[in-house]
Design a protein around this motif. Structure first.
Motif, PDB file in Angstrom:
ATOM      1  N   GLN A   1      15.716  -3.300   2.277  1.00 31.24           N
ATOM      2  CA  GLN A   1      14.533  -3.453   3.143  1.00 31.24           C
ATOM      3  C   GLN A   1      13.335  -3.942   2.343  1.00 31.24           C
ATOM      4  O   GLN A   1      12.601  -4.844   2.772  1.00 31.24           O
ATOM      5  N   ILE A   2      13.160  -3.362   1.203  1.00 31.43           N
ATOM      6  CA  ILE A   2      12.016  -3.737   0.370  1.00 31.43           C
ATOM      7  C   ILE A   2      12.114  -5.184  -0.058  1.00 31.43           C
ATOM      8  O   ILE A   2      11.147  -5.940  -0.020  1.00 31.43           O
ATOM      9  N   ALA A   3      13.331  -5.565  -0.404  1.00 33.42           N
ATOM     10  CA  ALA A   3      13.543  -6.960  -0.812  1.00 33.42           C
ATOM     11  C   ALA A   3      13.184  -7.893   0.341  1.00 33.42           C
ATOM     12  O   ALA A   3      12.512  -8.924   0.163  1.00 33.42           O
ATOM     13  N   ARG A   4      13.625  -7.505   1.536  1.00 32.01           N
ATOM     14  CA  ARG A   4      13.332  -8.347   2.696  1.00 32.01           C
ATOM     15  C   ARG A   4      11.820  -8.450   2.895  1.00 32.01           C
ATOM     16  O   ARG A   4      11.275  -9.497   3.163  1.00 32.01           O
ATOM     17  N   MET A   5      11.195  -7.270   2.739  1.00 35.58           N
ATOM     18  CA  MET A   5       9.751  -7.253   2.929  1.00 35.58           C
ATOM     19  C   MET A   5       9.057  -8.192   1.973  1.00 35.58           C
ATOM     20  O   MET A   5       8.115  -8.888   2.315  1.00 35.58           O
ATOM     21  N   ARG A   6       9.540  -8.231   0.785  1.00 31.20           N
ATOM     22  CA  ARG A   6       8.921  -9.101  -0.221  1.00 31.20           C
ATOM     23  C   ARG A   6       9.076 -10.559   0.137  1.00 31.20           C
ATOM     24  O   ARG A   6       8.165 -11.350  -0.003  1.00 31.20           O
TER      25      ARG A   6
ATOM     26  N   ASP B   1       9.607 -11.790   3.022  1.00 33.84           N
ATOM     27  CA  ASP B   1       8.986 -12.137   4.305  1.00 33.84           C
ATOM     28  C   ASP B   1       7.464 -12.269   4.128  1.00 33.84           C
ATOM     29  O   ASP B   1       6.731 -11.289   4.136  1.00 33.84           O
ATOM     30  N   THR B   2       7.048 -13.501   3.927  1.00 34.09           N
ATOM     31  CA  THR B   2       5.611 -13.716   3.742  1.00 34.09           C
ATOM     32  C   THR B   2       4.869 -13.804   5.069  1.00 34.09           C
ATOM     33  O   THR B   2       3.660 -13.699   5.134  1.00 34.09           O
ATOM     34  N   LYS B   3       5.672 -14.065   6.103  1.00 41.70           N
ATOM     35  CA  LYS B   3       5.032 -14.233   7.409  1.00 41.70           C
ATOM     36  C   LYS B   3       4.379 -12.939   7.874  1.00 41.70           C
ATOM     37  O   LYS B   3       3.270 -12.939   8.393  1.00 41.70           O
TER      38      LYS B   3
END
Lengths: 855, 533
Positions: free
Chosen positions: A192-197, A199-201
């Motif tokens: 999840q954290i990786a995705r958050m990183r 995801d710049t949008k």
């Protein structure tokens, strides 16, 4: 060492603070034990202990954050209200205990250190005020002495490095994730954290600074507002330019005839309905139609009725008589004291007020004053010392009497600040009252009042259920029906009453806490937050209003501090010192500190901007003024020149002179005549006359002359003659005179003298200033050329010429301008007077129709 | 604009020629009723004012149009005229010829009344033309109703009567007698003796101001308010004795003709004459004013009649070889001049007065006074043997306005009218050369600023003068050409400096640039607030 010591003491204080904070949320015993365990071994070594406590602070924060999630029910179970006041009074004991625990740190020593700290702080503040630079710049200066810190423990989850603590090294997600590795949820969270990183949008950027944000908002709003306003421009222009504005059309005068009124009539009240039923009775109308005979029959009155009526009349007459007799007797009483007492009674009673208009007025005035005072002071809205104390201590929950008293106060407040439904009250004040009600009639307050009201009403209706004694309703079957109905209604009312009571009870329970909550979200245990919040409220309202975000954060200062640490590492040192300073203060000021910090952070900046704004405004005004002036001047000059030009033109037009016919002349005759009048020399005489008149009207300047004895001390001076200055002056005057003579009307007419003397008596026939709307003399005089009286104009136009600017019929209500589409290219047409109220009135009629239909 | 033009074209296309003519006629009348042109609204900056004035102007136009239409349709009577064919000249037509052509009612206006004993006669008509007052030199006063030729009253005062004048209506008249002037009632009773004036030579009544103006033998001009009897003004003319006096009906200014050939114009509120005009080299024998107040006719003893434009005070026309003892303008602008036993009427044809008609009486009759009868084509001639009346077609206004003057006035109307007149009485200070300036801005007492052109011209002259100055020859070292040129330049500069025009421009320029300068001076933080141009 000193620095370190200070640090340690401050950390101790922060611990105390956090402790007392933690006391607030009531840590579970297990956690407390853990903390105690962690502390105990450190007691052996002083410095280490301090460091430990330092780290503990961080723990405390973490723990506290963790604590936040404790469900409310749990806290409720703990009967927190009782605890709450315990907390208030036990705190100092706790505090001392803590201090005892951490032994060395003498209270006095702490105080002295605190003084030191204060001194430093004062110094920086002084520097700040002198230079206007942020305090951070100076804090470095005072505290940047390199200090060696030794870490007694290896770095770990619970022992973050000093950098981390001071905010130099920000914690990252990895730091948190690392210890979790291998645990069941780890994979998921890391993903999840990786995705958050990636995801710049959906990254939420830090909000823009307030002024920028506001500027953007303004920009957005101004477009909308402009659009809204610009559509009015044409309408306003049309109205402004209209020679006459009419307010006389489409006046709804109501019904024109009695018949029309009668046809619209519909029975509404009981009496009217009864009357209508009688009037529309087919039997009666039939009787009418046939002949009068049956009418008599219908008119029959039963014996019973007759007797009843007679009795009633007799009774009333009797009563009247008695009353009369009584009043006569009273009138005869001569005792002054009796009358005085009676009058006093009368005055006191509302009846007296009703009787005497002056008294009523006075009473109303007093009442009004009271109301105003109430609205101003809010005396009865739990703002009093006593009430506050009661609420704070929770005594109102404990004792019924207190609660009742408070409720009574609130009721009084409600009564006094309730908006008046009288004609005198303006709409605006009503609105404000409404707002007030919305604002401070706190959640529990209004419903209870409503309920009380409803209850009252139901009771009243229950009481009012009386069977009428006379008339149609007194008929037996009607009475029976009425009774049945009443019973039903009573039952319903009872049910309603029960419901109300239930609500009220529950409302009373509810009302215990939200009195102080007043619609704010509360984190954690509400009871503990109450006190500090109120103090804060007292301390400064301005800030309260200005920024709600910070306020929210201010509820829990630990949380807030964290946020601050994360958000603004640059400001960090400053904030920390601030907090340190306030940590020493009394226990319940804890939240205030954060608030003050916030002030430091943003208040100064705000001031700066405001100053700037005012300055810039002034500046812009100044710059605008001279320019407009210059423009005006220029314009006026232009106008003047135009005026003069036009005058010149006027002079030119008219009947042109034509050359005289010389051919007609018989020379000999002319010669003869010339010879005949040769002796008179009239022309010369006239010229002399003209000269004289000119000299009189434009006096010749005096020639400078040498006075004997003046300015001739020596031959040299005499040789020089008259001084140059005098000659120059004389020349200038001569020049001026010549100029004046040139501008005279008769300057070029040899045979004419036109007097230019000012006739003072005729001056009153001229205006000295241009009448208002006019700006140019020429335009004004041209507009004056036409007489507008009835003698000079056809009767068809006279009224139009003399129409006032506003035509209004008496009694017409002037309504605000209604928007309507206006074609800007349309010319102002005065023949068809526009109606400003047409559309509105049309709508009105439509509405009325709708209403009628719905009926 | 284009649309308008097209519309006009359409109209022209559609309208038949008759209506076109009517249009032209109407337009002319409309122009008359517009009383001049509206202001130039383009120069106004205030938009609101502009539209207000425009709408006002529109209303004026509407009013004028309505008035023109009313005049066209409700005042159908047109002025008469003489039409001749071929070589025939109008001035050759005699009264007997006219009598054959006109209707009986008009022909009744041709008569001679021979009163040889008390002549020569002065005449005066009331404003409506209904009544005539005849004053014989030797003391015969007669009030005649001209409509039915009824002698209302005839009295003999048994002393010299120099002049007669009606007051505001036929109820009162004044007579200048040997020693004093008197006011009589309609029935001939003496009402007032105006002793203050001394032996009056001429009497005139100013209708709108209710002032009786008179000039006496020693050249004093008196104004007396007949409503309350006060002497409003008594002015010494200082020009000697005169018996030439006329009132300008347009503005109430009284003109006196003097023996020095000057005509002076007076108002009661100033002791000095408003205007003095040198009209003739010899004595002025007569003065007359056109009803519109713009034209004045004077005749001098040197046998010249001159017509003056009073707006410019310039001579419009000189009629040579013609002496007039008495002059009179008719309502329609015909000018009658009488000398000896000969009366000539001049008509205004294309801006020039030329012979229109002439009438010669029996030889030996000396014309004393000619006067056109209002609202009739009749010229009254007072002469040494009584008075005569002749027809002059086109002299009188064909349509009378009963609000102004009604020849068929009943006594009730007359009374009503009298009250109105009194209420509308104008104060004496309203007498001025240009009464249309009443209500306008007060003329500024300060001298007007010289125009830009004048300043430029003066500047140029000054510069030329500076350039033309001859330099002194100085000693050897100081006479360098460079120094001389420098000095010269300086002088020119100095000459330029004295004229403020250019400097003002510079100042304005500076002002305009203030914003920029400010922007430069402002601190960086405030620069964004500087005014952007």
């Amino acid at each position: 060492m000193g620095g370190l010591k200070r640090k340690s003491s401050s950390s101790a204080k922060s611990v105390a603070k956090s402790k007392k904070k933690k006391k607030g949320p009531h840590l579970p015993n297990s956690i407390l034990k853990v903390i105690a365990d962690q502390k105990r071994p450190l007691n052996s070594d002083e410095e280490e202990e301090e460091d430990e406590i330092d780290s503990d602070d961080e723990h405390g924060g973490d723990l506290y954050e963790y604590e936040e999630g404790v469900p409310e029910e749990e806290s409720r179970k703990n009967n927190r209200y009782d605890r709450h006041d315990n907390y208030d009074y036990e705190l100092p004991d706790d505090f001392e205990d803590e201090n005892v625990e951490s032994e060395d740190d003498d209270f006095d020593g702490g105080n002295s250190e605190n003084d030191d700290d204060d001194d430093d702080d004062r110094h920086t503040r002084m520097l700040q005020s002198l230079t206007g630079m942020p305090s951070a710049a100076f804090q470095g200066e005072s505290k940047s002495k390199p200090v060696l810190f030794t870490e007694a423990y290896p770095e770990g989850e619970f022992n973050p490095t000093r950098d981390v603590l001071e905010g130099k090294n920000v914690l990252t997600e990895e730091d948190f994730l690392a210890p979790l590795e291998g645990k069941p949820g780890y994979h998921k969270t890391s993903k999840q954290i990786a995705r958050m990183r990636k995801d710049t949008k959906h990254v939420v950027h830090a909000p823009l600074p307030k002024p920028q944000r506001e500027r953007l908002e303004r920009k957005a709003v101004i477009g909308l507002v402009d659009g809204e306003f610009s559509k009015w421009v044409h309408l306003v222009k049309k109205n402004r330019e209209a020679p006459t504005v009419y307010f006389n059309q489409e006046v709804d005068l109501g019904y024109s005839t009695v018949g029309a009124i009668a046809s619209e009539f519909q029975p509404r009240t009981e009496f009217e309905k009864k009357m209508a039923s009688l009037l529309n009775d087919s039997e009666v109308s039939e009787a009418h139609r046939d002949d009068g005979a049956r009418l008599l029959e219908l008119n029959e009155v039963s014996m019973e009725d007759h007797i009843k009526k007679r009795d009633h009349i007799a009774k009333i007459r009797n009563l009247l008589f008695r009353h009369e007799a009584k009043s006569k007797r009273i009138k005869k009483i001569k005792s002054k004291t009796y009358h005085r007492l009676k009058n006093k009674d009368l005055k006191k009673s509302s009846l007296g007020a009703l009787m005497d208009p002056e008294m009523a007025k006075e009473e109303a005035m007093r009442q009004e004053a009271k109301r105003v005072e109430e609205r101003l002071t809010l005396k009865h809205r739990n703002t009093g010392k006593w009430a506050k104390r009661m609420v704070r201590l929770g005594l109102n929950a404990k004792y019924d009497a207190t609660r009742a008293a408070i409720a009574e106060q609130l009721q009084m407040n409600a009564n006094l600040s309730r908006k008046m439904h009288s004609m005198g009250d303006g709409s605006s004040s009503d609105e404000s009252d409404d707002e007030e009600g919305l604002n401070d009639g706190s959640d529990e307050d209004t419903p209870s009042r409503l309920i009380a009201k409803a209850k009252e009403k139901t009771l009243k209706t229950m009481e009012d259920d009386e069977v009428p004694n006379a008339g149609l309703m007194s008929l037996p079957f009607m009475a029976r029906a009425m009774k049945k109905k009443n019973e039903e209604a009573n039952e319903e009312a009872k049910r309603a009453l029960e419901e109300y009571e239930e609500w009220e009870n529950s409302g009373g329970e509810n009302s215990k806490k939200p009195v102080s909550v007043s619609g704010r979200r509360v984190f954690g245990a509400t009871a503990k937050v109450e006190a500090p919040k109120e103090s804060k409220k007292d301390s400064d309202n301005f800030y309260d209003n200005s920024d709600s975000d910070n306020d929210m954060a201010g509820v829990e200062d630990n949380d807030m501090e964290d946020v601050r640490d994360n958000a603004s590492p640059a400001r960090n040192t400053g904030t920390i010192t601030e907090t340190e300073k306030f940590d020493d203060a009394a226990g319940n000021q804890a939240s205030k500190t954060t608030f003050d910090v916030a002030m430091f952070a943003s208040g100064s900046w705000k001031k700066m901007t405001s100053c700037k704004n005012t300055e810039s405004k002034k500046e812009s005004k100044k710059t605008r003024a001279p320019i407009s002036q210059s423009q005006d001047k220029k314009g006026s000059r232009d106008e003047e020149s135009e005026d003069s030009e036009s005058e010149a033109e006027e002079m030119v037009d008219g009947v042109l002179a034509s050359a005289s016919k010389e051919t007609f002349e018989i020379p000999s005759q002319a010669e003869l005549i010339n010879r005949a009048f040769a002796g008179d020399d009239v022309l010369d005489e006239f010229e002399k006359d003209k000269e004289e008149v000119l000299n009189q009207e434009v006096p010749k300047p005096e020639k400078p002359v040498l006075l004997p004895g003046w300015g001739d001390w020596s031959n040299v001076q005499r040789k020089r003659g008259i001084s140059k200055r005098m000659v120059m002056e004389h020349e200038a005057e001569e020049k001026e005179r010549k100029q004046k003579l040139k501008t005279r009307k008769d300057a070029r007419l040899k045979h004419v003298i036109i007097s230019e003397k000012v006739d003072k008596r005729a001056e009153k026939l001229h205006t000295t200033t241009l009448p208002f709307p006019h700006t140019s003399k020429e335009a004004f005089e041209h507009s004056m050329r036409m007489p507008i009286g009835p003698e000079f104009n056809p009767s068809t136009v006279v009224s139009e010429l003399n129409r006032p600017e506003v035509v209004k019929k008496t009694g017409v209500i002037i309504k605000p301008v209604k928007f309507e589409e206006v074609n800007p290219n349309d010319e102002v047409d005065d023949e068809h007077p526009r109606n400003h109220q047409k559309q509105r009135s049309k709508k009105k009629t439509g509405k009325r129709q709708g209403k009628v239909k719905s009926k | 604009m284009e649309v308008d033009l097209e519309d006009n074209n359409l109209m022209e296309n559609v309208l038949p020629p008759d209506e076109q003519e009517i249009d032209v006629e109407l337009e002319a009348k409309e122009k008359k009723y517009l009383r001049g042109e509206g202001a130039n609204l383009e120069s106004l900056k205030d938009k609101k004012l502009k539209t207000q004035l425009a709408s006002r102007e529109k209303l004026y136009g509407k009013s004028a149009k309505a008035a023109a239409k009313i005049e066209k349709w409700l005042l159908p009577a047109s002025a008469g005229y003489l039409e001749t064919d071929g070589l025939e000249k109008t001035w050759r037509i005699k009264q007997t010829d006219i009598a054959k052509e006109v209707d009986i009612l008009s022909s009744r206006n041709q008569y001679d009344i021979v009163l040889p004993d008390f002549g020569p006669y002065k005449l005066d008509f009331t404003a409506s033309g209904r009544h005539m007052l005849a004053g014989g030199r030797k003391g015969h006063l007669a009030l005649v109703d001209m409509l039915n030729m009824n002698l209302i009253r005839e009295i003999h005062v048994r002393e010299t009567v120099r002049d007669v004048a009606f007051l505001h209506n036929d109820q009162f008249f004044a007579a200048a007698q040997k020693k004093y002037a008197y006011i009589y009632g309609r029935d001939g009773t003496e009402l007032h003796c105006l002793k203050e004036r001394g032996p009056v030579a001429r009497l005139r009544f100013l209708k709108n101001h209710f002032l009786l103006a008179s000039v006496n033998k020693i050249g004093q001009l008196h104004y007396q308010d007949v409503t309350y009897g006060d002497m409003v003004a008594s002015i010494r003319t200082g020009k000697g004795r005169t018996d030439v006096m006329e009132v300008n009906p347009h503005n109430g200014v009284v003109a006196l003709g003097h023996s020095g050939g000057t005509v002076t114009m007076w108002k009661p509120t100033s002791q000095a004459p408003l205007v003095q005009m040198q009209c003739h080299p010899g004595p002025v024998s007569s003065v007359a004013f056109h009803p519109n107040g713009h034209l004045m006719a004077t005749s001098g003893k040197e046998r010249k009649v001159k017509i003056w434009d009073l707006r410019k005070f310039e001579e419009v026309q000189t009629i040579h070889g013609f002496h007039a003892k008495t002059l009179s303008f008719s309502q329609k602008g015909l000018l009658a001049a009488g000398t000896g036993s000969f009366v000539q009427v001049l008509g205004d044809s294309s801006g020039n007065y030329s012979r229109y008609m002439s009438h010669s009486m029996v030889k030996g009759y000396q014309v004393e006074k000619v006067m056109f009868r209002p609202y009739e084509d009749v010229l009254g001639i007072g002469h040494s043997m009584g008075w005569s009346s002749v027809l002059i077609p086109g002299s009188g206004e064909p349509n009378f306005d009963s609000w102004v003057a009604n020849p068929f006035e009943t006594s009730k109307q007359r009374r009503e009218k009298e009250v109105h007149l009194l209420l509308d009485k104008l104060p004496p200070e309203t007498i001025m050369l240009d009464p249309s300036k009443i209500g306008a801005m007060r003329p500024s007492r300060r001298k007007e600023k010289p125009t830009r052109g004048e300043i430029e011209a003066e500047k140029e002259v000054a510069i030329e003068a500076a350039k033309g100055v001859e330099m002194k020859k100085k000693t050897k070292g100081r006479n360098k050409p460079s120094k001389r040129t420098k000095k010269k330049k300086e002088m020119v500069e100095n000459a330029k400096k004295t004229f403020p025009g250019e400097e003002q421009g510079n100042v304005a320029g500076k002002k305009r640039r203030i914003g920029d300068v400010d922007a430069a001076e402002l601190p960086a933080s405030l620069k964004r607030f500087a005014r952007k141009n």
